[in-house]
Motif scaffolding. Structure first.
Motif, PDB file in Angstrom:
ATOM      1  N   GLN A 231       0.921  -1.060  -0.026  1.00 51.16           N
ATOM      2  CA  GLN A 231       0.041  -0.001  -0.032  1.00 51.16           C
ATOM      3  C   GLN A 231       0.916   1.218  -0.167  1.00 51.16           C
ATOM      4  OE1 GLN A 231      -2.978   1.680   3.394  1.00 51.16           O
ATOM      5  NE2 GLN A 231      -4.061   0.215   1.916  1.00 51.16           N
ATOM      6  N   VAL A 232       0.649   2.072  -1.026  1.00 49.06           N
ATOM      7  CA  VAL A 232       1.509   3.253  -1.184  1.00 49.06           C
ATOM      8  C   VAL A 232       0.605   4.379  -1.077  1.00 49.06           C
ATOM      9  CG1 VAL A 232       3.296   2.228  -2.454  1.00 49.06           C
ATOM     10  CG2 VAL A 232       1.432   3.294  -3.452  1.00 49.06           C
ATOM     11  N   GLN A 233       1.254   5.433  -0.445  1.00 51.34           N
ATOM     12  CA  GLN A 233       0.312   6.752  -0.386  1.00 51.34           C
ATOM     13  C   GLN A 233       1.351   7.911  -0.454  1.00 51.34           C
ATOM     14  OE1 GLN A 233      -1.818   7.307   3.239  1.00 51.34           O
ATOM     15  NE2 GLN A 233      -0.452   5.831   4.503  1.00 51.34           N
ATOM     16  N   GLY A 234       0.550   9.085  -0.733  1.00 50.98           N
ATOM     17  CA  GLY A 234       1.262  10.434  -0.830  1.00 50.98           C
ATOM     18  C   GLY A 234       1.272  11.029  -1.866  1.00 50.98           C
ATOM     19  N   HIS A 235       2.595  11.734  -2.329  1.00 46.73           N
ATOM     20  CA  HIS A 235       2.715  12.385  -3.470  1.00 46.73           C
ATOM     21  C   HIS A 235       3.723  11.877  -4.308  1.00 46.73           C
ATOM     22  CE1 HIS A 235       0.047  15.181  -1.356  1.00 46.73           C
ATOM     23  NE2 HIS A 235      -0.384  16.137  -2.545  1.00 46.73           N
ATOM     24  N   GLY A 236       3.597  11.359  -5.499  1.00 41.79           N
ATOM     25  CA  GLY A 236       4.743  10.843  -6.254  1.00 41.79           C
ATOM     26  C   GLY A 236       4.296   9.899  -7.136  1.00 41.79           C
ATOM     27  N   VAL A 237       5.181   9.143  -7.924  1.00 41.80           N
ATOM     28  CA  VAL A 237       4.644   8.336  -9.194  1.00 41.80           C
ATOM     29  C   VAL A 237       5.225   6.894  -8.829  1.00 41.80           C
ATOM     30  CG1 VAL A 237       5.382   7.661 -11.369  1.00 41.80           C
ATOM     31  CG2 VAL A 237       5.317  10.179 -10.663  1.00 41.80           C
ATOM     32  N   ALA A 238       4.084   6.137  -9.270  1.00 40.96           N
ATOM     33  CA  ALA A 238       4.400   4.687  -9.122  1.00 40.96           C
ATOM     34  C   ALA A 238       4.234   4.131 -10.391  1.00 40.96           C
ATOM     35  CB  ALA A 238       3.240   3.959  -8.106  1.00 40.96           C
ATOM     36  N   ALA A 239       5.198   2.939 -10.784  1.00 38.22           N
ATOM     37  CA  ALA A 239       5.391   2.444 -11.957  1.00 38.22           C
ATOM     38  C   ALA A 239       4.999   0.927 -11.661  1.00 38.22           C
ATOM     39  CB  ALA A 239       6.715   2.374 -12.616  1.00 38.22           C
ATOM     40  N   LEU A 240       4.009   0.499 -12.562  1.00 43.93           N
ATOM     41  CA  LEU A 240       3.616  -0.797 -12.260  1.00 43.93           C
ATOM     42  C   LEU A 240       3.644  -1.721 -13.792  1.00 43.93           C
ATOM     43  CD1 LEU A 240       1.995   0.772 -10.307  1.00 43.93           C
ATOM     44  CD2 LEU A 240       0.123  -0.971 -10.130  1.00 43.93           C
ATOM     45  N   SER A 241       3.666  -2.766 -13.686  1.00 44.29           N
ATOM     46  CA  SER A 241       4.008  -3.913 -14.840  1.00 44.29           C
ATOM     47  C   SER A 241       2.605  -4.469 -14.954  1.00 44.29           C
ATOM     48  CB  SER A 241       5.222  -4.863 -14.969  1.00 44.29           C
ATOM     49  OG  SER A 241       5.120  -5.579 -13.766  1.00 44.29           O
ATOM     50  N   CYS A 242       2.382  -4.895 -16.153  1.00 46.11           N
ATOM     51  CA  CYS A 242       0.970  -5.590 -16.541  1.00 46.11           C
ATOM     52  C   CYS A 242       1.211  -6.534 -17.754  1.00 46.11           C
ATOM     53  CB  CYS A 242      -0.015  -4.792 -16.875  1.00 46.11           C
ATOM     54  SG  CYS A 242      -1.677  -5.335 -17.138  1.00 46.11           S
ATOM     55  N   ASP A 243       1.069  -7.928 -17.507  1.00 46.20           N
ATOM     56  CA  ASP A 243       1.280  -8.939 -18.777  1.00 46.20           C
ATOM     57  C   ASP A 243       0.108  -8.728 -19.484  1.00 46.20           C
ATOM     58  OD1 ASP A 243       2.076 -11.045 -19.924  1.00 46.20           O
ATOM     59  OD2 ASP A 243       1.572 -12.622 -18.496  1.00 46.20           O
ATOM     60  N   GLY A 244       0.355  -7.882 -20.615  1.00 42.47           N
ATOM     61  CA  GLY A 244      -0.752  -7.679 -21.477  1.00 42.47           C
ATOM     62  C   GLY A 244      -1.317  -6.182 -21.091  1.00 42.47           C
ATOM     63  N   THR A 245      -2.531  -5.796 -21.867  1.00 34.38           N
ATOM     64  CA  THR A 245      -3.090  -4.487 -21.853  1.00 34.38           C
ATOM     65  C   THR A 245      -4.060  -4.569 -20.515  1.00 34.38           C
ATOM     66  OG1 THR A 245      -3.094  -4.316 -24.340  1.00 34.38           O
ATOM     67  CG2 THR A 245      -4.529  -2.735 -23.040  1.00 34.38           C
ATOM     68  N   PRO A 246      -4.029  -3.824 -19.611  1.00 36.91           N
ATOM     69  CA  PRO A 246      -4.883  -3.912 -18.690  1.00 36.91           C
ATOM     70  C   PRO A 246      -6.187  -3.317 -18.721  1.00 36.91           C
ATOM     71  CG  PRO A 246      -3.536  -1.975 -18.335  1.00 36.91           C
ATOM     72  CD  PRO A 246      -3.030  -2.623 -19.723  1.00 36.91           C
ATOM     73  N   MET A 247      -7.095  -3.651 -17.886  1.00 35.91           N
ATOM     74  CA  MET A 247      -8.285  -3.232 -18.159  1.00 35.91           C
ATOM     75  C   MET A 247      -8.995  -2.723 -16.612  1.00 35.91           C
ATOM     76  SD  MET A 247     -12.081  -5.567 -18.486  1.00 35.91           S
ATOM     77  CE  MET A 247     -11.497  -6.647 -17.412  1.00 35.91           C
ATOM     78  N   VAL A 248      -9.763  -1.603 -16.578  1.00 37.21           N
ATOM     79  CA  VAL A 248     -10.108  -1.047 -15.137  1.00 37.21           C
ATOM     80  C   VAL A 248     -11.428  -1.027 -14.988  1.00 37.21           C
ATOM     81  CG1 VAL A 248     -10.286   1.078 -13.828  1.00 37.21           C
ATOM     82  CG2 VAL A 248      -8.360   0.912 -15.500  1.00 37.21           C
ATOM     83  N   LEU A 249     -11.843  -1.816 -13.967  1.00 32.83           N
ATOM     84  CA  LEU A 249     -13.431  -2.224 -13.576  1.00 32.83           C
ATOM     85  C   LEU A 249     -13.791  -1.128 -12.630  1.00 32.83           C
ATOM     86  CD1 LEU A 249     -13.136  -5.993 -13.841  1.00 32.83           C
ATOM     87  CD2 LEU A 249     -14.022  -4.416 -15.370  1.00 32.83           C
ATOM     88  N   ASP A 250     -14.891  -0.781 -12.706  1.00 39.38           N
ATOM     89  CA  ASP A 250     -15.720   0.289 -11.622  1.00 39.38           C
ATOM     90  C   ASP A 250     -16.288  -0.852 -10.785  1.00 39.38           C
ATOM     91  OD1 ASP A 250     -17.147   1.684 -10.032  1.00 39.38           O
ATOM     92  OD2 ASP A 250     -18.175   2.862 -11.955  1.00 39.38           O
ATOM     93  N   CYS A 251     -15.943  -0.878  -9.437  1.00 34.64           N
ATOM     94  CA  CYS A 251     -16.608  -1.709  -8.408  1.00 34.64           C
ATOM     95  C   CYS A 251     -17.797  -1.199  -7.651  1.00 34.64           C
ATOM     96  CB  CYS A 251     -15.429  -2.065  -7.362  1.00 34.64           C
ATOM     97  SG  CYS A 251     -13.965  -2.789  -8.121  1.00 34.64           S
ATOM     98  N   SER A 252     -18.263   0.150  -8.170  1.00 36.61           N
ATOM     99  CA  SER A 252     -19.248   0.737  -7.248  1.00 36.61           C
ATOM    100  C   SER A 252     -20.686   0.344  -7.669  1.00 36.61           C
ATOM    101  CB  SER A 252     -19.077   2.267  -7.437  1.00 36.61           C
ATOM    102  OG  SER A 252     -19.208   2.707  -8.874  1.00 36.61           O
ATOM    103  N   VAL A 253     -20.651  -0.170  -8.747  1.00 32.78           N
ATOM    104  CA  VAL A 253     -22.097  -0.586  -9.315  1.00 32.78           C
ATOM    105  C   VAL A 253     -22.551  -1.899  -8.965  1.00 32.78           C
ATOM    106  CG1 VAL A 253     -23.483  -0.945 -11.457  1.00 32.78           C
ATOM    107  CG2 VAL A 253     -21.784   0.907 -11.421  1.00 32.78           C
ATOM    108  N   GLN A 254     -21.631  -2.884  -8.964  1.00 38.63           N
ATOM    109  CA  GLN A 254     -22.093  -4.150  -8.518  1.00 38.63           C
ATOM    110  C   GLN A 254     -20.939  -4.887  -8.090  1.00 38.63           C
ATOM    111  OE1 GLN A 254     -23.430  -6.436 -11.926  1.00 38.63           O
ATOM    112  NE2 GLN A 254     -22.014  -5.732 -13.423  1.00 38.63           N
ATOM    113  N   PRO A 255     -20.933  -6.109  -7.399  1.00 37.46           N
ATOM    114  CA  PRO A 255     -19.873  -6.751  -6.964  1.00 37.46           C
ATOM    115  C   PRO A 255     -18.835  -7.211  -8.070  1.00 37.46           C
ATOM    116  CG  PRO A 255     -21.847  -7.387  -5.680  1.00 37.46           C
ATOM    117  CD  PRO A 255     -22.314  -6.571  -7.172  1.00 37.46           C
ATOM    118  N   THR A 256     -17.811  -7.183  -7.730  1.00 38.70           N
ATOM    119  CA  THR A 256     -16.823  -7.422  -8.914  1.00 38.70           C
ATOM    120  C   THR A 256     -15.853  -8.561  -8.233  1.00 38.70           C
ATOM    121  OG1 THR A 256     -16.925  -5.043  -9.875  1.00 38.70           O
ATOM    122  CG2 THR A 256     -14.906  -6.582 -10.512  1.00 38.70           C
ATOM    123  N   TYR A 257     -15.699  -9.826  -8.971  1.00 40.25           N
ATOM    124  CA  TYR A 257     -14.705 -10.665  -8.532  1.00 40.25           C
ATOM    125  C   TYR A 257     -13.509 -10.920  -9.488  1.00 40.25           C
ATOM    126  CZ  TYR A 257     -18.785 -11.554  -5.790  1.00 40.25           C
ATOM    127  OH  TYR A 257     -19.729 -11.282  -4.813  1.00 40.25           O
TER     128      TYR A 257
END
Length: 222
Positions: free
Chosen positions: A137-163
């Motif tokens: 868990q990171v917090q504050g002001h700055g940049v984090a770089a993440l790697s992803c195996d393929g093109t990532p997808m962002v899911l909105d979890c506010s509408v319904q449960p997401t698994y």
């Protein structure tokens, strides 16, 4: 000497910015302030650099590392010049935190500004049941770089449960408290069962980033 490898598209992309994607799979960090990175993520550097093991910040963090084999494999990078990071030709994306809090699957962490506060967090019993799922868990002001195996997808979890499969979850809003969800059936033990016995359940205002892969299996430390 002539070769297509000397084409401009293969040359280093010069920039005065601190964090620059050389390509979708290579990151360049212009040093000055220190960087915390995953051990083994550095592929090249120019200038004078110092790499030091970055241990857990607390006894709890040390215990989590001993159980999981994850979360403590970090290094502190300092010096003058530029460092290049990559991981198994995976895609890289940058997140700029502006006082935000983000939870990252440690297997997806590449590097982040040392100015960010961080801590290892566990998924309760999921750390044991889901193959050692310990997150950063990171917090504050700055940049984090993440790697992803393929093109990532962002899911909105506010509408319904997401698994999400634990190995496919890259990062998520820290205000979300994922719950371990089981779809285990005895039938999955027979023949070519799916093996998808456990998922992380998210529900609430926030997002989860998912990669189209479960990556390479991680063996928990003995």
């Amino acid at each position: 000497m002539r070769s297509e490898i000397f084409a401009q598209s293969h040359a280093e992309q010069q920039s005065t910015q601190r964090w620059t994607l050389q390509s979708s799979r290579m990151l360049r960090v212009l040093m000055g302030p220190e960087v915390i990175a995953a051990q083994g993520a550095m592929v090249a550097y120019q200038g004078q650099m110092d790499f030091k093991y970055q241990g857990a910040r607390s006894l709890g963090g040390m215990l989590k590392k001993a159980v999981s084999g994850e979360g403590g494999n970090l290094m502190r990078v300092s010096g003058q010049g530029e460092v290049f990071f990559a991981r198994s030709a995976q895609r890289i994306f940058l997140l700029e935190l502006e006082g935000d809090v983000l939870t990252i699957n440690t297997r997806s962490l590449l590097a982040f500004d040392a100015t960010l506060d961080y801590d290892v967090t566990a998924m309760g019993n999921a750390g044991l049941l889901a193959g050692g799922l310990f997150n950063l868990q990171v917090q504050g002001h700055g940049v984090a770089a993440l790697s992803c195996d393929g093109t990532p997808m962002v899911l909105d979890c506010s509408v319904q449960p997401t698994y999400v499969d634990p190995q496919a979850a890259v990062c998520w809003s820290a205000n979300l408290q994922p719950q371990l969800h089981s779809t285990f059936k005895m039938g999955s033990l027979i023949g070519r069962g799916s093996g998808e016995s456990f998922q992380l359940g998210f529900h609430g205002p926030g997002f989860v980033v998912v990669q189209p892969s479960e990556g390479q299996p991680v063996v928990a430390a003995s």
